[in-house]
Design an enzyme around this catalytic site. Sequence first.
Site: not given
Length: 255
Positions: A12, A237
């Site tokens: 990811s 993230h």
Amino acid sequence: MPAPRQVNLGDSYSAAAGVQPLVEDSPVLCLRSSRNFAHLLAAARGYRLDDVSCSGADTTDFFTAQYAGVPAQLDALAGGPDVVTVMIGGNDSAVYTTAIRACSDVAATDPGGSPCRAAHGAEYVDIVRDRTYPALARALAAVRAKAPGAQVLAVGYPWILPAQTGCYPTMRVAAGDVPYLRELQAVLNRSVQRAAEQAGVTYVDMSGVSEGHDACAPVGTRWIEPQVGATGAAPAHPNELGQQAIADQVAAALR
């Protein structure tokens, strides 16, 4: 002469989960962004890009299909790429997501202390050293073998947390557990670096350049989105600034 071909592999962080817009017609579960570092690099360098990064991937997904319609990532190396970019390892044994979740779950019991370290000690670091590192070595050796003529670049993970204290509750980590999770991430990055060196792969270090751009930094400075109030990327993230920073570091490491 055709433009050089780049293949992007990974998880990811490589796919840029939560950064919009997604790659058109890409597998929805992969959350593959058209603004991830590989796309930014390919656009700047004029590369033809095959991006097979996929959220949730670990090193086993290099060898076997992650989902129906999402084949083994190493399959993309057929045909001889010129450049291969890789970010992988954080999901192996679910160690990093498990550690962050575990630390978040106990943070409220002692926000100024280190309840996660007290509960788990060296458990997570041992998993990275004993399981993740060998898996990374196998995966990067396989990439090198399948793309013998390519420049292969394995990218380390930018800092998620600052060196000390943190920003509870924006990042739900008790103050004393911030260095604990930083050390876990440092061990993971050292494992990526060791595996890269063993495979004859270029390691792209994000640790120095990402200092001060962690999830506790303000909007416009942070490269990682926090657990609470994330905008522009999945929590914990890289956002688009982070993806651009990764692209810049990879570009600087290219021959």
